[in-house]
Design a protein around this motif. Structure first.
Motif, PDB file in Angstrom:
ATOM      1  N   LYS A   1       0.621  -1.187  -0.081  1.00  0.00           N
ATOM      2  CA  LYS A   1      -0.129   0.063   0.079  1.00  0.00           C
ATOM      3  C   LYS A   1       0.888   1.223   0.177  1.00  0.00           C
ATOM      4  N   SER A   2       1.941   1.281   0.798  1.00  0.00           N
ATOM      5  CA  SER A   2       2.718   2.349   1.237  1.00  0.00           C
ATOM      6  C   SER A   2       3.388   2.553  -0.347  1.00  0.00           C
ATOM      7  N   GLN A   3       4.037   1.490  -0.710  1.00  0.00           N
ATOM      8  CA  GLN A   3       4.822   1.669  -2.036  1.00  0.00           C
ATOM      9  C   GLN A   3       3.783   2.234  -3.056  1.00  0.00           C
TER      10      GLN A   3
ATOM     11  N   PRO B   1       5.729   7.498   2.532  1.00  0.00           N
ATOM     12  CA  PRO B   1       5.784   6.817   3.832  1.00  0.00           C
ATOM     13  C   PRO B   1       6.715   5.705   3.831  1.00  0.00           C
ATOM     14  N   ALA B   2       6.992   5.038   4.966  1.00  0.00           N
ATOM     15  CA  ALA B   2       8.148   4.137   5.037  1.00  0.00           C
ATOM     16  C   ALA B   2       7.539   2.696   4.301  1.00  0.00           C
ATOM     17  N   VAL B   3       8.556   2.211   3.666  1.00  0.00           N
ATOM     18  CA  VAL B   3       8.051   0.942   2.953  1.00  0.00           C
ATOM     19  C   VAL B   3       9.179  -0.089   3.379  1.00  0.00           C
TER      20      VAL B   3
ATOM     21  N   THR C   1       4.301  -1.746   9.060  1.00  0.00           N
ATOM     22  CA  THR C   1       5.381  -0.687   8.969  1.00  0.00           C
ATOM     23  C   THR C   1       4.224   0.579   8.948  1.00  0.00           C
ATOM     24  N   THR C   2       3.451   0.686   8.414  1.00  0.00           N
ATOM     25  CA  THR C   2       2.640   1.797   8.668  1.00  0.00           C
ATOM     26  C   THR C   2       1.726   1.978  10.025  1.00  0.00           C
ATOM     27  N   LYS C   3       1.947   2.908  10.542  1.00  0.00           N
ATOM     28  CA  LYS C   3       1.353   2.951  11.872  1.00  0.00           C
ATOM     29  C   LYS C   3       0.349   3.908  12.321  1.00  0.00           C
TER      30      LYS C   3
ATOM     31  N   ILE D   1      -4.792   8.534   0.568  1.00  0.00           N
ATOM     32  CA  ILE D   1      -4.394   8.038   1.752  1.00  0.00           C
ATOM     33  C   ILE D   1      -3.878   6.669   1.802  1.00  0.00           C
ATOM     34  N   ASP D   2      -2.836   6.716   2.328  1.00  0.00           N
ATOM     35  CA  ASP D   2      -2.157   5.404   2.598  1.00  0.00           C
ATOM     36  C   ASP D   2      -2.714   4.881   4.074  1.00  0.00           C
ATOM     37  N   THR D   3      -3.144   3.843   4.344  1.00  0.00           N
ATOM     38  CA  THR D   3      -3.569   3.342   5.723  1.00  0.00           C
ATOM     39  C   THR D   3      -2.856   2.195   6.184  1.00  0.00           C
TER      40      THR D   3
HETATM   41 MG   LIG Z   1       2.537   0.741   4.824  1.00  0.00          MG
END
Ligand SMILES: [Mg+2]
Ligand SMILES: Nc1nc2c(ncn2[C@@H]2O[C@H](COP(=O)(O)OP(=O)(O)OP(=O)(O)O)[C@@H](O)[C@H]2O)c(=O)[nH]1
Length: 342
Positions: A174-176, A186-188, A194-196, A213-215
């Motif tokens: 998702k973040s990538q 965001p961190a990948v 990883t995503t908080k 939005i990245d969740t």
């Molecule tokens: Mg993530």
């Protein structure tokens, strides 16, 4: 968004600041007794004003929870606890008024007094009472500063513009994806959770600006048992999403079997029946270790949404442009006035 809340000083720092500033005050009078009287009166008033202003600034600068959009109000509740925030701000306001009142009482007494001993006694009395009141809210001040440090990191999300929410199990990419389609970075990482928190990026299509939005990753379990990290993803789905891109990973790389991924999809889909969902197969550059039945399952889910399932990869770039083109019309609908949906 909430980045203008000032640092909240500790009780000791507030007292030091007030007493230190007051210690510099000297009011001239050629009669020593009156010099002391006027000086002490001015110091007591200054301490009251400084403590009042300092504490009331916190009360003013924290957002008024009742006036926030429910997304922000509930996000703050998850991150810092709204009841505790309200109580601490109320304590702050109480202490501000109490200190002002105490100082004004002692100020009047000094002005009405006759003796140097009495002037000093009243000043010491005022300082003691102010110290005691401010120390009574020491814990609340510490809590408010912690809350401030958390709240200032909340990203500037605009709940009023059309928003694409990227959701799915942990570690599916998702973040990538958000970092491939927006400026957000965001961190990948190759491990789950990883995503908080919520991350926001923007895309512009045909001169219209949309939010992406990245969740955090979700697990297939009911809302009551979700942790605070998962709850933030649910908030984004509930309050922000015009359209949801739900990512499946058939490579085996995310660590969650297809049954869990589909279980999660169905659970989330049921929870938000009115939001359009777009199921996609992520990491298409990798081998499908889940087999053809897994693809068929996702195809069935897409069909229920009257869509073809799209394969995407942020590594090879496959499907990413197509995904954006598929999302654009739905996001544009988000600009229509509400009555257009009826
Ligand atoms: Mg993530
Ligand atoms: N081969 C391949 N790897 C990918 C792709 N997208 C993401 N990855 C890798 O998958 C891992 C997880 O990516 P993230 O973007 O952090 O996944 P996430 O869904 O945001 O994970 P959480 O935040 O933990 O829920 C990383 O090691 C990425 O490099 C892809 O399209 N192809």
């Amino acid at each position: 968004m909430f980045d203008n809340i000032p640092t909240v000083l500790t009780s000791q720092e507030i007292l030091d600041k007030a007493f230190h500033r007051a210690s510099k005050i000297e009011v001239e009078d050629h009669v020593a007794k009156y010099r002391i009287k006027k000086t002490n009166a001015a110091k007591v008033q200054a301490v009251g004003d400084i403590v009042f202003e300092t504490l009331m600034k916190y009360v003013r600068k924290f957002p008024s929870l009742d006036q926030l959009h429910p997304f922000h109000r509930e996000l703050i509740n998850i991150l810092v606890d709204n009841d505790q925030l309200r109580k601490s701000l109320a304590a702050c306001q109480w202490a501000a008024k109490e200190c002002k009142k105490v100082c004004s009482q002692h100020h009047i007494k000094i002005l009405k007094g006759y003796q140097v001993d009495y002037f000093n006694q009243q000043m010491t009395g005022a300082y003691g009472r102010v110290s005691s009141v401010v120390n009574q809210i020491a814990e609340e001040l510490l809590y408010l500063n912690k809350a401030r440090n958390i709240m200032r990191k909340i990203p500037s999300v605009d709940p009023t513009i059309p928003t694409l929410v990227i959701a799915g199990p942990p570690n599916v990419g998702k973040s990538q994806l958000i970092s491939a389609i927006t400026q957000a970075k965001p961190a990948v990482a190759s491990y789950p959770f990883t995503t908080k928190g919520i991350h926001v990026g923007h895309i512009e299509m045909d001169r219209e600006k949309f939010q992406v939005i990245d969740t955090p990753g979700l697990l297939d379990r009911d809302l009551e048992t979700m942790n605070d990290i998962e709850r933030q993803a649910v908030l984004a789905l509930r309050y922000l999403s015009t359209l949801v891109v739900f990512m499946f990973d058939l490579s085996g790389g995310c660590g969650y079997p297809m049954t869990d991924q589909v279980g999660l999809y169905e659970r989330v889909r049921k929870e938000f029946p009115d939001i359009p969902f777009l199921p996609v197969l992520a990491k298409s550059d990798l081998e499908n270790l889940e087999g053809d039945e897994a693809v068929a399952l996702v195809e069935k889910l897409a069909k229920a949404e009257k869509r073809e399932v799209l394969r995407i990869s942020t590594v090879s770039g496959e499907g990413v442009m197509e995904l954006m083109e598929l999302c654009a019309p739905k996001l544009r609908e988000g600009f229509l006035p509400e009555e257009s949906f009826t």
